[in-house]
Design a protein around this motif. Structure first.
Motif, PDB file in Angstrom:
ATOM      1  N   ASP A   1      -8.977  -5.295  -5.691  1.00 28.35           N
ATOM      2  CA  ASP A   1      -9.110  -4.932  -4.284  1.00 28.35           C
ATOM      3  C   ASP A   1     -10.487  -4.337  -4.021  1.00 28.35           C
ATOM      4  OD1 ASP A   1      -8.815  -4.114  -1.678  1.00 28.35           O
ATOM      5  OD2 ASP A   1      -6.935  -3.043  -1.990  1.00 28.35           O
ATOM      6  N   GLY A   2     -11.293  -5.044  -3.237  1.00 28.46           N
ATOM      7  CA  GLY A   2     -12.616  -4.559  -2.882  1.00 28.46           C
ATOM      8  C   GLY A   2     -12.601  -3.398  -1.920  1.00 28.46           C
TER       9      GLY A   2
ATOM     10  N   ILE B   1       1.645   3.436  -4.638  1.00 28.02           N
ATOM     11  CA  ILE B   1       0.792   3.582  -5.826  1.00 28.02           C
ATOM     12  C   ILE B   1      -0.660   3.778  -5.418  1.00 28.02           C
ATOM     13  CG2 ILE B   1      -0.094   2.386  -7.860  1.00 28.02           C
ATOM     14  CD1 ILE B   1       2.665   0.979  -8.035  1.00 28.02           C
ATOM     15  N   ILE B   2      -1.140   2.925  -4.526  1.00 32.03           N
ATOM     16  CA  ILE B   2      -2.536   3.030  -4.087  1.00 32.03           C
ATOM     17  C   ILE B   2      -2.763   4.328  -3.335  1.00 32.03           C
ATOM     18  CG2 ILE B   2      -4.296   1.990  -2.620  1.00 32.03           C
ATOM     19  CD1 ILE B   2      -3.729   0.498  -5.242  1.00 32.03           C
ATOM     20  N   ARG B   3      -1.805   4.732  -2.519  1.00 26.41           N
ATOM     21  CA  ARG B   3      -1.935   5.972  -1.750  1.00 26.41           C
ATOM     22  C   ARG B   3      -2.068   7.176  -2.685  1.00 26.41           C
ATOM     23  NH1 ARG B   3       1.791   4.780   1.603  1.00 26.41           N
ATOM     24  NH2 ARG B   3       3.535   5.733   0.485  1.00 26.41           N
TER      25      ARG B   3
ATOM     26  N   PRO C   1      -3.576  -6.134  -2.382  1.00 24.03           N
ATOM     27  CA  PRO C   1      -4.713  -5.430  -1.774  1.00 24.03           C
ATOM     28  C   PRO C   1      -4.309  -4.716  -0.489  1.00 24.03           C
ATOM     29  CG  PRO C   1      -5.333  -7.651  -2.445  1.00 24.03           C
ATOM     30  CD  PRO C   1      -3.841  -7.567  -2.588  1.00 24.03           C
ATOM     31  N   LYS C   2      -5.019  -3.669  -0.162  1.00 26.11           N
ATOM     32  CA  LYS C   2      -4.690  -2.863   1.010  1.00 26.11           C
ATOM     33  C   LYS C   2      -4.706  -3.671   2.304  1.00 26.11           C
ATOM     34  CE  LYS C   2      -7.061   0.963   1.178  1.00 26.11           C
ATOM     35  NZ  LYS C   2      -8.244   1.846   1.017  1.00 26.11           N
ATOM     36  N   SER C   3      -5.603  -4.651   2.375  1.00 27.02           N
ATOM     37  CA  SER C   3      -5.749  -5.417   3.609  1.00 27.02           C
ATOM     38  C   SER C   3      -4.830  -6.619   3.693  1.00 27.02           C
ATOM     39  CB  SER C   3      -7.203  -5.891   3.751  1.00 27.02           C
ATOM     40  OG  SER C   3      -7.556  -6.730   2.656  1.00 27.02           O
ATOM     41  N   MET C   4      -3.961  -6.831   2.700  1.00 27.54           N
ATOM     42  CA  MET C   4      -3.054  -7.976   2.714  1.00 27.54           C
ATOM     43  C   MET C   4      -2.007  -7.802   3.812  1.00 27.54           C
ATOM     44  SD  MET C   4      -2.100 -10.903   1.632  1.00 27.54           S
ATOM     45  CE  MET C   4      -3.202 -11.071   0.219  1.00 27.54           C
ATOM     46  N   VAL C   5      -2.068  -8.675   4.812  1.00 26.52           N
ATOM     47  CA  VAL C   5      -1.188  -8.523   5.973  1.00 26.52           C
ATOM     48  C   VAL C   5       0.087  -9.336   5.851  1.00 26.52           C
ATOM     49  CG1 VAL C   5      -3.117  -8.015   7.498  1.00 26.52           C
ATOM     50  CG2 VAL C   5      -2.363 -10.385   7.231  1.00 26.52           C
TER      51      VAL C   5
ATOM     52  N   GLY D   1       4.323  -4.594  -0.142  1.00 25.81           N
ATOM     53  CA  GLY D   1       5.510  -3.764  -0.318  1.00 25.81           C
ATOM     54  C   GLY D   1       5.207  -2.279  -0.336  1.00 25.81           C
ATOM     55  N   GLU D   2       6.185  -1.480   0.054  1.00 28.63           N
ATOM     56  CA  GLU D   2       6.010  -0.030   0.122  1.00 28.63           C
ATOM     57  C   GLU D   2       5.690   0.559  -1.246  1.00 28.63           C
ATOM     58  OE1 GLU D   2       5.579   3.794   0.912  1.00 28.63           O
ATOM     59  OE2 GLU D   2       5.616   2.165   2.395  1.00 28.63           O
ATOM     60  N   GLU D   3       6.262  -0.014  -2.309  1.00 29.56           N
ATOM     61  CA  GLU D   3       5.976   0.488  -3.652  1.00 29.56           C
ATOM     62  C   GLU D   3       4.496   0.312  -3.990  1.00 29.56           C
ATOM     63  OE1 GLU D   3       7.580   0.020  -8.265  1.00 29.56           O
ATOM     64  OE2 GLU D   3       8.125  -1.458  -6.743  1.00 29.56           O
TER      65      GLU D   3
END
Length: 392
Positions: A162-163, A134-136, A120-124, A128-130
């Motif tokens: 991912d919410g 993908i999401i970007r 998920p985007k918010s996973m701190v 990983g960059e890969e």
């Protein structure tokens, strides 16, 4: 001891049969939190609820029609609702995704793009960059929807959960890839809903002095009663709390039921880190229980940030327990919250738990039928004896 087994059975039946699924933000989750909090209070613990905002995600099904033919599909967890029709564009590498025109189209991702779940985007803790790339690409191109193809043939493992991802997303099992490749158009309908909600960690304390912390997560995925993941952990802690409060203590007991471990952004863990782990020197050690009590398995323990003296003490202590086995550290689970700030931590689980992770965990199969209550009883006795030995 019969009293321990009876307590474990009572808690497990309440959590996994009467309440059932306990997804963060859901009514079942609140019922479980209320039950655990009241249980701690009835034993004499001081209880506080550490509240945080979250999403109550509702899933009423999904439909996919490809070139006039129905294809089995599921809504990816936390997916937005949609009813869209458009041309299918199939991509299997990041290069193909970057080159694709997805405007007013439905993107099918498979192959390298779906070799593992995307963080998920918010996973701190790790992202990983890969995964980020993908999401970007998807968010910049804004397709009508995304359909991911599972890396397992017969299980529709959701690749995106991912919410915070605002493109509707469905998932199909790997065996259905041929139903999507070289097809022209599709209609995807996701009957989901994102509702604002509130959830809470449960923190129960008793006594004074340096803290002995015991943790487990109380939430589940939306479609499972979560017996091993992690009803057994909660039941062990509630039963252990009953045993330990009968002892004279030189330490403070702290029981933490995390909420949101199976939620996309781990909000309960994040809040506990921000509000409760600012003074790691206050802790003696922490023990996290997750996945204990699997049938046909021994109990395992692993150590994190433990000084040599404590490691030796623990290893010497466990020699008297034939069903307790030391295993190599695994950097997953709530024990890492404590270890991450230097608190000696112990993770308790089932030695064979990895056998269930792909096909059973997070599914309706994770129910009371796969729980060994004798192993749970042994876990409670072990933790009770370990704690009293450490307090001497």
């Amino acid at each position: 001891m019969e009293i321990i087994k009876n307590s474990l059975v009572r808690h497990m039946e309440k959590l996994c049969q009467e309440i059932g699924p306990r997804a963060t933000g859901s009514a079942g989750n609140k019922a479980a939190v209320d039950y655990a909090a009241e249980t701690f209070r009835s034993l004499g613990y001081e209880v506080r609820l550490q509240e945080f905002p979250c999403m109550d995600w509702q899933n009423n099904g999904a439909e996919l029609i490809v070139d006039g033919q129905t294809v089995e599909v599921a809504a990816a967890e936390y997916a937005m609702p949609c009813n869209v029709s458009g041309e299918l564009v199939c991509v299997q590498t990041i290069q193909e995704l970057a080159a694709a025109d997805l405007t007013n189209k439905i993107c099918v991702m498979y192959g390298e793009l779906c070799k593992e779940p995307i963080m998920p985007k918010s996973m701190v803790f790790w992202n990983g960059e890969e995964h980020q790339a993908i999401i970007r690409e998807l968010e910049q191109k804004q397709p009508l929807a995304v359909i991911t193809v599972s890396f397992l043939e017969e299980v529709p493992v959701p690749i995106i959960q991912d919410g915070d991802f605002n493109v509707p997303c469905g998932t199909v099992k790997g065996a259905l890839l041929s139903s999507l490749l070289n097809r022209k158009t599709a209609n995807l309908r996701l009957m989901t809903e994102r509702k604002p909600a509130t959830a809470a960690n449960v923190i129960a304390t008793f006594g004074k002095g340096k803290k002995l912390a015991y943790s487990a997560h109380i939430d589940t995925k939306p479609t499972t009663s979560g017996a091993l993941d992690n009803g057994t952990g909660v039941a062990v802690l509630l039963t252990l709390a009953e045993q330990l409060i009968q002892n004279e203590l030189d330490n403070q007991l702290e029981f933490v039921l995390f909420n949101g471990e199976d939620y996309y952004s781990m909000p309960g863990e994040m809040m506990f880190m921000e509000q409760s782990l600012n003074h790691p020197e206050e802790y003696e050690f922490a023990i996290n229980v997750d996945g204990a009590g699997m049938q046909n398995s021994t109990i395992s323990y692993s150590l994190y940030e433990c000084p040599d003296q404590l490691t030796e003490q623990l290893e010497n202590f466990t020699t008297d327990y034939s069903t307790i086995k030391k295993v190599e550290p695994w950097p997953m689970g709530d024990h890492m919250l404590f270890a991450g700030v230097g608190i000696p931590a112990v993770a308790i689980t089932s030695t064979q738990i990895y056998l269930l992770m792909e096909a059973v965990m997070h599914t309706p199969k994770d129910n009371l039928s796969i729980v060994d209550f004798q192993r749970l009883e042994e876990t409670v006795i072990f933790l009770n004896n370990l704690t009293t030995a450490q307090m001497k």
